[in-house]
Design an enzyme around this catalytic site. Structure first.
Site: not given
Length: 251
Positions: A156, A160
């Site tokens: 994740y 990002k």
């Protein structure tokens, strides 16, 4: 409340609750019309009522990684409100937790497609339909997990980090008529982040110099600034919104 967004129209993705809805609420409170998106129609309909009903907002349900949904939402926004001046790429998912060596690659592809390619697709559609000729501002929701290793949510965080880089690339490519910035929050008290603080909020908050976690309106305030003309000389930046936690080595 000022009316910095009178005459402006925004699309806010992933806005049936949490950070996305808080951003939409702030934009509407300052005069904007908004299109909000998310997967489920029912929560979206409730969010539209929260925003003041059809006079202020429309909802277009669909999947964050579906370019056809993106195109439909942009088209309906232009038809209903006359343009797409602002785009907030808030949709993000993180269905997996654990070390990268154990990561299911099919799940990783889904996270990448929603968090990275989805944001790029939204931007492409808004650009082609409106911003190319009229200008505008784009805001991407990154994360402090993309700034340094974040065990357990490493992939994740990697998506990002890539979104932050894409923010800078787009800022270079799309200036001077279009500004592109990002916000990188630490833990914000939303349903999405529950696992990071539930049952241990006091201990987690103690790591923050400001001694509290973020709330959605904190992000809404920062988003409104970066999308407004008050930030007219700011582009390609990633605003860390973290209560100071990264200063102490936390994420």
């Amino acid at each position: 409340m000022s009316k910095r967004f009178d005459g402006k129209t925004a699309i806010v993705t992933g806005a049936s609750r949490g950070i996305g809805l808080a951003i939409a609420e702030r934009l509407v409170s300052e005069g904007a019309k908004v299109c909000i998106t998310a997967r489920k129609p029912e929560p979206l309909a409730e969010a539209v009522e929260t925003l003041g009903g059809a006079e202020n907002a429309i909802a277009v349900p669909g999947k964050g990684d579906d370019p056809e949904h993106h195109a439909e939402a942009v088209r309906k926004t232009v038809e209903t409100f006359g343009g797409v001046d602002l785009l907030v790429n808030n949709t993000g998912i993180n269905p997996v937790y654990g070390p990268l060596v154990d990561l299911d690659l099919a799940a990783a592809r889904k996270v990448f497609e929603v968090n990275v390619l989805g944001a790029l697709s939204w931007t492409q559609h808004a650009y082609r339909a409106w911003m190319k000729d009229h200008g505008g501002a784009v805001l991407n929701l990154s994360s402090v997990a993309g700034l340094r290793p974040a065990p357990g949510i490493g992939f994740y965080g990697a998506t990002k980090a890539m979104l932050a880089h894409i923010t800078q690339e787009l800022a270079v490519e799309l200036g001077p008529k279009i500004r592109v910035n990002a916000i990188a929050p630490a833990v914000v008290k939303t349903k999405f982040a529950t696992a990071l603080y539930e049952g241990k909020e006091e201990a987690v908050s103690a790591q923050y110099p400001l001694k509290r976690l973020g709330i959605p309106s904190d992000v809404g305030s920062a988003a409104a600034f970066l999308l407004s003309d008050d930030a007219s000389w700011i582009t390609g930046q990633v605003l860390v919104l973290d209560g100071g936690v990264t200063l102490t080595g936390g994420v």
